[in-house]
Enzyme design. Sequence first.
Site, short mmCIF file in Angstrom:
data_model
loop_
_atom_site.label_atom_id
_atom_site.label_comp_id
_atom_site.label_asym_id
_atom_site.label_seq_id
_atom_site.Cartn_x
_atom_site.Cartn_y
_atom_site.Cartn_z
N LYS A 115 1.00 -1.21 0.03
CA LYS A 115 0.18 0.04 0.01
C LYS A 115 0.82 1.19 0.08
O LYS A 115 2.05 0.97 0.75
CB LYS A 115 -1.08 -0.08 1.06
CG LYS A 115 -2.02 1.05 1.42
CD LYS A 115 -2.80 0.87 2.31
CE LYS A 115 -3.86 2.02 2.79
NZ LYS A 115 -4.82 1.50 3.98
N SER A 195 -9.22 1.59 3.40
CA SER A 195 -8.54 2.37 2.39
C SER A 195 -7.53 1.67 1.64
O SER A 195 -6.83 2.35 0.78
CB SER A 195 -7.73 3.32 3.28
OG SER A 195 -6.83 2.82 4.02
N SER A 219 -9.78 -0.83 7.26
CA SER A 219 -9.19 -0.58 5.96
C SER A 219 -8.55 -1.89 5.42
O SER A 219 -8.24 -1.75 4.38
CB SER A 219 -7.96 0.62 6.24
OG SER A 219 -8.68 1.90 6.19
#
Length: 540
Positions: A115, A195, A219
């Site tokens: 990420k 996210s 997330s």
Amino acid sequence: MWRTPVLLALLLAFCGCDSTGPDATGAQPVEPTDFTYAELDITDLQQRMQAGELDSRTLTQAYLDRIAALDKAGPKLNAVIEINPDALKEAALRDVERKTNSVRGPLHGIPILLKDNIGATPMVNSGGSLALKDFRPSTDAFLVRRLRQAGAVILGKTNLSEWANFRSTRSLSGWSGRGGLTRNPYVLDRNPCGSSSGSAVAASANLAAAAIGTETDGSIICPAAVNGLVGLKPTVGLVSREGIIPISFSQDTAGPMTRSVADAAYLLSVLAGRDDADPATARTAWNTSLDYHLHLDANALKGARIGVIRSKLVIHPDAAAAIEDAIRTMREAGATVVDAEIPTEGQWSDDETTLLLYEFKSGLERYLQKHNAPLKTLSQLIGYNAQYRTSEMPFFGQELFEQANAKGGLNEPEYISARSRASRLAGPEGIDAALKGQRLDALIAPATGPAWISDPLTGDHFPGAGYGAAAVAGYPSLTIPMGNSNGLPLGIVFMGTAWSEPKLIGLGYAYEQLTRARKPPEYRPTLHVPAKASPPGAAR
């Protein structure tokens, strides 16, 4: 009402995934099986490399080619924000080591995506923000060092909800100023949740062997669930956050996003470890086994006591039906499944918001200054967004930034009280009370409902969640595919007390082996639900 053609065209213009090809969303007919290594897990890939049928450089190139075909062309998933320019070089070095019998472990030569809030040289670490589009930390995050030491190949970085979804109260999950909008691979106009949007989509679409996400509250679990993945959010203090752009040191953690429980266990065994630079891991009593793959027990459900939370926060009928099927499966496997409640459910919500606002400002500014980022305060970031409003705020604002910037220091009584109450209500008086009250091994609930349509004008249409208590308490949670709603994946979440990862992995693995509920994505442009037949004589 959602006006698909107009709003989708507007959104695609901003996300850089232009509408081309045979239909309005740019989808090309792509079969998930049109890839030699589709759905292979880490063990499968290692066996092929050990047998000399495959090497890491070939595998890495295959994933790079698939990213070009699916992420940058074809369906244009927009999950990968940056490719590691050294990926093939890293893979070639792992192959040399293999030839000299220097295999480092199960991850040796396995390509992994990260990420884009996790620092990894020589790439940018931006949190999805254009304000940090040229920011390249000089060192790897602690967990990246552990991955590299274990022989993993860092393939690149994935898109995310900008600033890990902590900029606006009406944000669009999966969108960032730097990366645009990530698209759900099952139905392309549906949201990937956030996210850790890009990590979830990339792992589900077989753009890498696995990916790493981060979570503060949902997330990892939410995007894993709506993209048909296993997602494991560890206990806070098990995985170091050093080198990761933060929201909250009370709740932040990183964890694996994979296509199988076994792969999540292998990754967690590498990610977990003491780091003196992260007080949470430095305080951890390292007396637990870190060989999480040893807990992959297909018979773990036999004799287990499971509490099901029929969460009012997840009201979708297909999720309710799927959890009933899961309960039957567990009972048939020898588990006792009873109704359970978290007695303090939701009572921590206001306190969680307060502690996140305080900790975000403090932690973010510490990170920016320590790593010599071009902007070093939250005020400067707010000013940047205002100056470049067209590119940074085309759909939603920065209310959370502004609220956080107005908070004082971490010695404020408001913060101290909120942090104490949130942790206590979600942990000892929440999950722990539910477990102890009925002598339970774990709690289960629908993770969330099916993915919603991505709407740039009004933001997320979130169907609710069953994982919030574990996030606020800092306890582990594990989501696993359990079914679908018109082809959109549904996940079940297992939650336990602190440090119960071995138990959750065992229970989750046993459930996974019985159900095999994961189905690869089909990249449909939109969802066409057949109309129900009208009864005789009804108006049409």
